[in-house]
Design a protein around this motif. Structure first.
Motif, mmCIF file in Angstrom:
data_model
loop_
_atom_site.group_PDB
_atom_site.id
_atom_site.type_symbol
_atom_site.label_atom_id
_atom_site.label_comp_id
_atom_site.label_asym_id
_atom_site.label_seq_id
_atom_site.Cartn_x
_atom_site.Cartn_y
_atom_site.Cartn_z
ATOM 1 N N VAL A 1 -2.552 0.700 -8.797
ATOM 2 C CA VAL A 1 -3.708 1.366 -8.947
ATOM 3 C C VAL A 1 -3.334 2.429 -9.894
ATOM 4 O O VAL A 1 -2.465 2.957 -10.158
ATOM 5 C CB VAL A 1 -3.828 1.977 -7.386
ATOM 6 N N GLY A 2 -4.431 2.537 -10.869
ATOM 7 C CA GLY A 2 -4.373 3.516 -11.902
ATOM 8 C C GLY A 2 -3.744 2.975 -13.251
ATOM 9 O O GLY A 2 -3.615 3.720 -14.190
ATOM 10 N N VAL A 3 -3.297 1.961 -13.095
ATOM 11 C CA VAL A 3 -2.650 1.246 -14.475
ATOM 12 C C VAL A 3 -3.326 0.091 -14.811
ATOM 13 O O VAL A 3 -3.659 -0.869 -13.984
ATOM 14 C CB VAL A 3 -1.288 0.782 -14.065
ATOM 15 N N PRO B 1 0.787 -1.212 -0.182
ATOM 16 C CA PRO B 1 0.054 0.225 0.199
ATOM 17 C C PRO B 1 1.015 1.265 0.173
ATOM 18 O O PRO B 1 2.070 1.154 0.379
ATOM 19 C CB PRO B 1 -0.780 -0.024 1.270
ATOM 20 N N ALA B 2 0.449 2.194 -0.508
ATOM 21 C CA ALA B 2 0.934 3.631 -0.489
ATOM 22 C C ALA B 2 0.020 4.683 -0.663
ATOM 23 O O ALA B 2 -1.189 4.272 -1.001
ATOM 24 C CB ALA B 2 1.861 3.670 -1.771
ATOM 25 N N VAL B 3 0.162 6.054 -0.325
ATOM 26 C CA VAL B 3 -0.633 7.002 -0.344
ATOM 27 C C VAL B 3 -1.158 7.199 -1.808
ATOM 28 O O VAL B 3 -0.511 7.340 -2.596
ATOM 29 C CB VAL B 3 -0.015 8.289 0.197
ATOM 30 N N ASP B 4 -2.344 7.311 -2.032
ATOM 31 C CA ASP B 4 -3.077 7.641 -3.457
ATOM 32 C C ASP B 4 -2.806 6.555 -4.345
ATOM 33 O O ASP B 4 -2.785 6.460 -5.640
ATOM 34 C CB ASP B 4 -2.798 8.815 -3.779
ATOM 35 N N THR B 5 -2.098 5.191 -3.943
ATOM 36 C CA THR B 5 -1.746 4.144 -4.796
ATOM 37 C C THR B 5 -1.564 3.034 -4.088
ATOM 38 O O THR B 5 -2.128 2.677 -3.217
ATOM 39 C CB THR B 5 -0.349 4.546 -5.629
ATOM 40 N N GLY B 6 -0.878 2.067 -4.865
ATOM 41 C CA GLY B 6 -0.777 0.707 -4.322
ATOM 42 C C GLY B 6 -0.325 -0.489 -5.129
ATOM 43 O O GLY B 6 -0.859 -0.201 -6.450
ATOM 44 N N THR B 7 0.038 -1.433 -4.782
ATOM 45 C CA THR B 7 0.388 -2.490 -5.724
ATOM 46 C C THR B 7 -0.357 -3.815 -5.189
ATOM 47 O O THR B 7 -0.479 -4.276 -4.013
ATOM 48 C CB THR B 7 1.854 -2.944 -5.528
ATOM 49 N N PHE B 8 -0.779 -4.772 -6.178
ATOM 50 C CA PHE B 8 -1.900 -5.719 -5.865
ATOM 51 C C PHE B 8 -1.250 -7.127 -6.551
ATOM 52 O O PHE B 8 -0.879 -6.968 -7.555
ATOM 53 C CB PHE B 8 -3.275 -5.521 -6.409
ATOM 54 N N GLU B 9 -1.308 -8.142 -5.679
ATOM 55 C CA GLU B 9 -0.871 -9.354 -6.442
ATOM 56 C C GLU B 9 -1.971 -9.963 -6.876
ATOM 57 O O GLU B 9 -3.014 -10.171 -6.222
ATOM 58 C CB GLU B 9 -0.353 -10.396 -5.248
ATOM 59 N N VAL B 10 -1.982 -10.614 -8.257
ATOM 60 C CA VAL B 10 -3.232 -11.003 -8.988
ATOM 61 C C VAL B 10 -2.741 -12.679 -9.017
ATOM 62 O O VAL B 10 -1.757 -13.075 -9.654
ATOM 63 C CB VAL B 10 -3.345 -10.417 -10.189
ATOM 64 N N SER B 11 -3.640 -13.468 -8.631
ATOM 65 C CA SER B 11 -3.472 -14.908 -8.475
ATOM 66 C C SER B 11 -4.879 -15.501 -9.496
ATOM 67 O O SER B 11 -6.095 -15.152 -9.209
ATOM 68 C CB SER B 11 -3.446 -15.460 -7.318
#
Length: 235
Positions: free
Chosen positions: A118-120, A96-106
Motif C-alpha cells: 500500500v502506498g508504493v 494486512p496491517a494498520v494503514d498499510t498492507g501487502t498484496f500478492e499480484v498474479s
C-alpha cells in the motif's frame, strides 16, 4: 611558445562497458526505428526501449464488492509494461496491517509476479498504486485488473531511445546502445545498432540520459535494467 591544441573525442565503449560475460551473449543487433521527419540518431550509451507488440493496451481496475477495506487501486500512466499479458490480473491482500498492507499480484495464468505494498508503486507487467482508505484492508480483500490489447503495432520489435514519458513500449528501459547509429528519415536501420542486453556491468558515467530526466526516473530506469541483468555502477 609552442601552440596548444585541444580536442573533444566522443566516448568509446570502454567508457560505458566495464564487464560482460561474453560479447556473443551480452550483445544483440537490433533494428532502429526509422526517423520521422528527420534522421533518428542513437549515440553510444543511450538507454534503449523496445516497441511493444500492440499499439493500444488498456487496463481497467475494479475492487471486489466484498472488500472490507475501502482503499483504492489506481492504474498508472502508462498502465503496463511490454511484458503484459491480455486477461485478468488479481491483486489479493495477504498481509494486512494498520494503514498499510501487502498484496500478492498474479497474472492471467495464475502465476505470481510479485507483491505490492500500500502506498508504493508496483511496476511489473501492470503498473498501479494502492492507496489506504478510512477502513483498513483485511486478508482476502482483492482487486482485479483487466488488460485488453488493441491493434497490432507495425513497429513492434524495433528500438528507440528510452522516453520516460513515452508510450507503446518506449517508456520501458530494455537495453543500452553499444554503438552509435542513425536511421534515415522514413527508413528503418536493420544493421549497425548493437545493444547491451544481458549479463553486463556498466559505468553510470557512460550513460547518455534524455533531456529533462529526473533523479527518480533515473533510479527507476537503473532498477529496470538490473532486473534484466544489466547492472550499472553509479560509483
Amino acid at each position: 611558445m609552442l601552440p596548444y591544441y585541444s580536442m573533444t573525442q566522443a566516448q568509446g565503449l570502454s567508457s560505458l562497458l566495464k564487464w560482460e560475460v561474453h560479447p556473443d551473449f551480452s550483445r544483440e543487433p537490433v533494428t532502429l526505428l526509422a526517423g520521422s521527419g528527420s534522421v533518428r540518431k542513437i549515440v553510444l550509451g543511450t538507454i534503449l526501449a523496445l516497441l511493444a507488440t500492440t499499439a493500444d493496451v488498456t487496463a481497467v481496475s475494479a475492487a471486489d464488492a466484498g472488500n472490507t477495506g475501502d482503499g483504492t487501486l489506481t492504474i498508472a500512466n502508462p498502465a503496463v509494461t511490454t511484458a503484459v499479458k491480455e486477461g485478468v490480473y488479481t491483486v489479493v491482500c495477504t498481509d494486512p496491517a494498520v494503514d498499510t498492507g501487502t498484496f500478492e499480484v498474479s497474472d492471467p495464468d495464475g502465476k505470481s509476479i510479485g507483491t505490492a505494498k500500500v502506498g508504493v508503486a508496483f511496476g511489473k507487467q501492470i503498473r498501479f498504486t494502492i492507496a489506504d482508505g478510512a477502513t483498513d484492508f483485511v486478508a482476502g480483500d482483492r482487486f482485479e485488473v483487466t488488460v485488453t490489447k488493441g491493434d497490432i503495432n507495425p513497429n513492434a520489435g524495433k528500438v528507440v531511445a528510452w522516453d520516460p514519458a513515452g508510450a507503446a513500449g518506449s517508456e520501458i528501459p530494455w537495453g543500452i546502445a553499444a554503438t552509435t547509429a542513425e536511421a534515415p528519415d522514413g527508413t528503418d536501420l536493420d544493421l549497425g545498432l548493437i545493444a547491451l542486453r544481458r549479463q553486463v556491468l556498466c559505468f553510470e558515467k557512460g550513460i547518455v540520459w534524455p533531456d529533462g530526466v529526473t533523479a527518480a526516473q533515473k533510479a527507476e530506469a537503473l532498477e529496470a535494467l538490473e532486473e534484466q541483468g544489466i547492472v550499472v555502477r553509479t560509483a
